[in-house]
Design an enzyme around this catalytic site. Structure first.
Site, PDB file in Angstrom:
ATOM      1  N   TYR A 222      49.303 -17.629 101.733  1.00 61.82           N
ATOM      2  CA  TYR A 222      48.692 -19.095 101.814  1.00 61.82           C
ATOM      3  C   TYR A 222      49.034 -20.129 102.758  1.00 61.82           C
ATOM      4  O   TYR A 222      50.483 -19.949 103.102  1.00 61.82           O
ATOM      5  CB  TYR A 222      49.003 -19.915 100.381  1.00 61.82           C
ATOM      6  CG  TYR A 222      47.638 -19.968  99.630  1.00 61.82           C
ATOM      7  CD1 TYR A 222      46.448 -20.982 100.267  1.00 61.82           C
ATOM      8  CD2 TYR A 222      47.316 -19.716  98.489  1.00 61.82           C
ATOM      9  CE1 TYR A 222      45.171 -21.017  99.407  1.00 61.82           C
ATOM     10  CE2 TYR A 222      46.143 -19.514  97.894  1.00 61.82           C
ATOM     11  CZ  TYR A 222      45.319 -20.296  98.253  1.00 61.82           C
ATOM     12  OH  TYR A 222      44.155 -20.604  97.649  1.00 61.82           O
TER      13      TYR A 222
ATOM     14  N   GLU B 149      47.947 -23.385 103.847  1.00 65.05           N
ATOM     15  CA  GLU B 149      47.294 -24.936 104.211  1.00 65.05           C
ATOM     16  C   GLU B 149      48.067 -25.777 104.971  1.00 65.05           C
ATOM     17  O   GLU B 149      49.315 -25.877 105.041  1.00 65.05           O
ATOM     18  CB  GLU B 149      47.032 -25.693 102.542  1.00 65.05           C
ATOM     19  CG  GLU B 149      45.978 -24.882 101.867  1.00 65.05           C
ATOM     20  CD  GLU B 149      45.811 -25.599 100.464  1.00 65.05           C
ATOM     21  OE1 GLU B 149      46.525 -26.563 100.210  1.00 65.05           O
ATOM     22  OE2 GLU B 149      44.921 -24.834  99.664  1.00 65.05           O
TER      23      GLU B 149
ATOM     24  N   ASP C 277      26.783 -25.818 120.169  1.00 74.19           N
ATOM     25  CA  ASP C 277      27.156 -24.739 119.507  1.00 74.19           C
ATOM     26  C   ASP C 277      26.784 -23.452 120.279  1.00 74.19           C
ATOM     27  O   ASP C 277      25.608 -23.091 120.241  1.00 74.19           O
ATOM     28  CB  ASP C 277      26.321 -25.134 118.111  1.00 74.19           C
ATOM     29  CG  ASP C 277      26.511 -23.821 117.122  1.00 74.19           C
ATOM     30  OD1 ASP C 277      27.100 -22.821 117.594  1.00 74.19           O
ATOM     31  OD2 ASP C 277      26.077 -23.762 115.951  1.00 74.19           O
TER      32      ASP C 277
ATOM     33  N   THR D  34      30.968 -19.267 116.507  1.00 77.16           N
ATOM     34  CA  THR D  34      31.314 -18.195 115.789  1.00 77.16           C
ATOM     35  C   THR D  34      32.264 -17.326 116.715  1.00 77.16           C
ATOM     36  O   THR D  34      32.130 -17.482 117.740  1.00 77.16           O
ATOM     37  CB  THR D  34      30.321 -17.410 115.211  1.00 77.16           C
ATOM     38  OG1 THR D  34      29.345 -17.027 116.363  1.00 77.16           O
ATOM     39  CG2 THR D  34      29.375 -18.340 114.149  1.00 77.16           C
TER      40      THR D  34
ATOM     41  N   LYS E 175      29.805 -12.742 117.501  1.00 76.55           N
ATOM     42  CA  LYS E 175      28.603 -12.372 118.207  1.00 76.55           C
ATOM     43  C   LYS E 175      29.101 -12.005 119.457  1.00 76.55           C
ATOM     44  O   LYS E 175      29.868 -10.587 119.574  1.00 76.55           O
ATOM     45  CB  LYS E 175      27.813 -13.546 118.356  1.00 76.55           C
ATOM     46  CG  LYS E 175      27.399 -14.132 116.874  1.00 76.55           C
ATOM     47  CD  LYS E 175      26.282 -15.351 116.971  1.00 76.55           C
ATOM     48  CE  LYS E 175      25.727 -15.576 115.461  1.00 76.55           C
ATOM     49  NZ  LYS E 175      26.574 -16.477 114.932  1.00 76.55           N
TER      50      LYS E 175
ATOM     51  N   ARG F 115      34.347 -11.890 111.874  1.00 75.66           N
ATOM     52  CA  ARG F 115      33.420 -12.750 111.554  1.00 75.66           C
ATOM     53  C   ARG F 115      34.152 -14.361 111.039  1.00 75.66           C
ATOM     54  O   ARG F 115      34.858 -14.150 110.380  1.00 75.66           O
ATOM     55  CB  ARG F 115      33.025 -12.443 110.212  1.00 75.66           C
ATOM     56  CG  ARG F 115      31.741 -12.943 109.732  1.00 75.66           C
ATOM     57  CD  ARG F 115      30.829 -11.848 108.920  1.00 75.66           C
ATOM     58  NE  ARG F 115      30.433 -11.057 109.628  1.00 75.66           N
ATOM     59  CZ  ARG F 115      28.947 -11.159 110.424  1.00 75.66           C
ATOM     60  NH1 ARG F 115      28.307 -12.307 109.947  1.00 75.66           N
ATOM     61  NH2 ARG F 115      28.606 -10.124 111.081  1.00 75.66           N
TER      62      ARG F 115
HETATM   63  N1  DSN Z   1      22.878 -15.789 111.210  1.00 75.43           N
HETATM   64  C1  DSN Z   1      22.875 -16.335 112.458  1.00 75.43           C
HETATM   65  C2  DSN Z   1      22.238 -15.495 113.551  1.00 75.43           C
HETATM   66  O1  DSN Z   1      21.854 -14.381 113.257  1.00 75.43           O
HETATM   67  O2  DSN Z   1      21.913 -16.254 114.752  1.00 75.43           O
HETATM   68  C3  DSN Z   1      23.054 -17.663 112.803  1.00 75.43           C
HETATM   69  O3  DSN Z   1      23.761 -18.196 111.557  1.00 75.43           O
END
Ligand code: DSN
Length: 439
Positions: free
Chosen positions: A62, A64, A208, A234, A237, A243
């Site tokens: 933990y 925080e 984003d 994110t 990707k 993730r």
């Molecule tokens: N699920 C993502 C995507 O496939 O682009 C977006 O959140």
């Protein structure tokens, strides 16, 4: 040592206490990933090191708070891990501030909204049905439930955003936050033009960059940090990490709404964002995931990562050309990045049918609304495809025509089980000797 060993090691095979039900399923999923052609634009294959960091003892801790300012003892090691993640991310994007704790891109966007907006404030985002994201104002998401939303979209003729129209909507609606970024838009963004209108109306810009983050990190696309106040992403990707989510700024700034600390000083945006993540919207950070983010950022700083990203774009461009040659309509006519949206209406097949037929041949794509779609989101008229994952597997542009040929064969024979079985065999042959891990 036990949890530094990956799940697929000899140790797991001979461990009598192993949860066979789950680990057998993991093994089958691994085989699915190995044997198929993965074209979901938002997916990728992480390195073995990223995987090991995620499956490490850091999950037990933990922590925080922020490094050196925690609400728990024993954080001296995870502090170092989190600081490394922050410093590597700062170097990667040439920025001065980052928070690496958001559990996902949606959490990152929620924290930005919490820091910048009050319920009922106005936001302007990219229409979900034109390629935008749920968290950019969709009525079924917190962003559409808590805030007054308006949207910009693409032009029916060009499939591209008209920035003059975006500016017109911004002037009319006077949003406090303009959100740029998409889940399914294959063109680069004109951040500079949006900044001009944002300054004019006193709005903050959130970019984003979840989808093209790896391409931006390697300077292959326009730099959002020069013009956008806050950037979220994110990490799983094109960035090819675990993730998760991050929030970043190249330059910190005094919050424009005069929010003050208890001592009466105007709070910096970085302080508002940090407290919007914790305690505003999250509890304990996932330090094992933060360690994996640090590993991925370290990998992204290597020259090989730029070579990979260049190949992602080359593969995507060749793929779009091959689809066009075969009479498919690509929204906007092509791609600048890793993805494309295919309008299947001219081929008389829905996105749902296409996804199902392709999955039967172990070619994975996702159905996707196309701009001005006449089908529901559960059926759709299109599919989205992307090249980050197959490029990690080692696919080069010379193999792309064969992949498009296989896709076309499935789509043109979607009800023919024999042909689909033949394509599946060809898919297995193509992928059989390619490694799952790039590093
Ligand atoms: N699920 C993502 C995507 O496939 O682009 C977006 O959140």
């Amino acid at each position: 040592m036990y949890n530094l060993i990956p799940y697929n090691s000899i140790f797991v095979v001979f461990n009598i206490f192993m949860d066979k039900e789950i680990f057998d399923l993991i093994q089958v999923e691994k085989e699915r990933q190995l044997e198929g052609i993965e074209l979901i634009a938002s997916e990728n294959f992480v390195s073995q090191q990223v995987l090991n960091a995620m499956g490490s003892v850091l999950t037990n801790k933990y922590a925080e708070g922020l490094p050196n300012k925690r609400y728990y003892g024993g954080c001296q090691i995870v502090d170092k891990v989190e600081i490394l993640a922050i410093e590597r991310l700062k170097k990667l994007f040439n920025i001065t501030w980052a928070n690496v704790q958001p559990h996902s891109g949606s959490q990152a966007n929620f924290a930005v909204a919490l820091a910048c907006l009050e319920p009922g404030d106005k936001i302007l985002g990219f229409d979900l049905s034109h390629g935008g994201h749920l968290t950019h104002g969709s009525p079924v998401n917190f962003s559409g439930k808590l805030f007054k939303t308006s949207f910009y979209g693409v032009e029916e003729q060009t499939g591209q955003i008209d920035y003059d129209k975006l500016a017109e909507i911004a002037r009319k609606e006077q949003p406090k936050l303009i959100i740029l970024g998409a889940s399914a838009y294959s063109r680069d963004w004109d951040y500079a033009t949006v900044r001009k209108v944002a300054d004019e109306i006193g709005a903050i810009i959130l970019a984003d960059i979840s989808h093209p983050a790896g391409l931006i990190a390697t300077r292959l696309l326009n730099d959002p940090f020069e013009h956008c106040h806050i950037v979220t992403s994110t990490t799983h990707k094109t960035l090819r990490g675990p993730r998760g989510g991050v929030i970043m700024m190249r330059h910190d700034f005094d919050n424009p709404w005069g929010k003050k600390t208890m001592k009466g000083k105007v709070r910096k945006m970085s302080a508002l964002l940090d407290s919007a993540v914790f305690p505003g919207s999250q509890g304990g950070p996932l330090e094992h995931v933060i360690a994996a983010k640090a590993v991925a950022f370290g990998e992204a700083l290597k020259p090989e990562f730029k070579t990979y990203q260049k190949q992602v774009i080359t593969n995507a461009k060749v793929m779009a050309e091959e689809f066009v040659k075969r009479g498919y309509k690509i929204i906007s006519g092509g791609t600048d990045n890793h993805s494309m949206l295919i309008d299947l209406r001219s081929k008389n097949i829905t996105g749902k049918e296409a996804e199902n037929a392709l999955v039967a041949a172990e070619i994975t794509v996702n159905k996707n609304m196309v701009p001005f779609d006449t089908q529901s989101p559960f059926v759709t008229s299109g599919v989205r495809v992307g090249t980050p994952a197959i490029t990690t597997r080692g696919i080069k542009e010379t193999q792309i025509p064969q992949i498009v040929e296989l896709i076309d064969k499935v789509l043109m024979n979607k009800d023919d089980e024999k042909i689909i079985a033949q394509v599946k065999q060809q898919v297995h042959q193509l992928m059989a000797n390619l490694p799952l891990f790039a590093w």
